[in-house]
Design an enzyme around this catalytic site. Structure first.
Site, PDB file in Angstrom:
ATOM      1  N   PRO A 133     -39.769 -12.563  -1.196  1.00  0.00           N
ATOM      2  CG  PRO A 133     -38.675 -12.732  -3.250  1.00  0.00           C
ATOM      3  CD  PRO A 133     -39.071 -11.744  -2.191  1.00  0.00           C
ATOM      4  CB  CYS A 134     -38.852 -16.230   2.497  1.00  0.00           C
ATOM      5  SG  CYS A 134     -40.583 -16.312   2.923  1.00  0.00           S
TER       6      CYS A 134
END
Length: 165
Positions: A133-134
């Protein structure tokens, strides 16, 4: 061989690609051809085969996550990258849904070199959106900074996660 499928969602399209090991790419975009070119650029030496039925379950989970991110996206992954990228991406996977962090806070979770520029570069090169989850990393001022698939998508994802938390 990497098999992939594309489906629509309220943020455009999502492409999920899978090797024999697991999901190796989740891409977001508006244009199917552009997404296929991006996949080819990520895996230039691989045979890419459109096979939506083979990735149906993973694709459905990604689309559901975008619509309603109540839990982390739990998929078997085939993560490919440098040792440093792996450290950054592993640290990203410890960021809880609905609790965004800054690049500086993410750097504190990474073992080894902690250059904010290198951290940001590793985030921008993450080919497995949502599962790594950047989108949960903000600028050090707390602003929504860049995102490989567009700041509007990042803002929508973060807002949905915060609301669901």
């Amino acid at each position: 061989m990497i098999e992939y499928g594309i489906d629509g969602c309220d943020l455009g399209n999502v492409l999920v690609a899978r090797s024999k090991i697991g999901v190796c790419a989740i891409l977001l975009g508006a244009n199917q051809d552009e997404m296929e070119r991006s996949l080819a650029a990520i895996f230039p030496m691989s045979l890419l085969v459109p096979n939506k039925p083979h990735v149906r379950d993973e694709l459905a989970k990604a689309v559901q996550f975008i619509a309603s991110p109540k839990d982390d996206l739990d998929l078997e992954l085939d993560v490919r990258g440098t040792p440093f990228q792996h450290r950054v991406w592993d640290a990203l996977r410890t960021v809880k849904s609905g609790r965004p962090v800054t690049y500086a806070q993410l750097a504190c979770r990474v073992h080894g070199p902690k250059s904010l520029r290198a951290i940001a570069q590793a985030c921008s090169e993450n080919p497995i959106a949502l599962a790594i989850p950047c989108h949960r990393v903000m600028g050090n001022s707390g602003s929504t900074s860049g995102y490989r698939w567009g700041v509007e998508r990042k803002r929508a994802l973060v807002n949905r996660e915060v609301a669901a938390a």
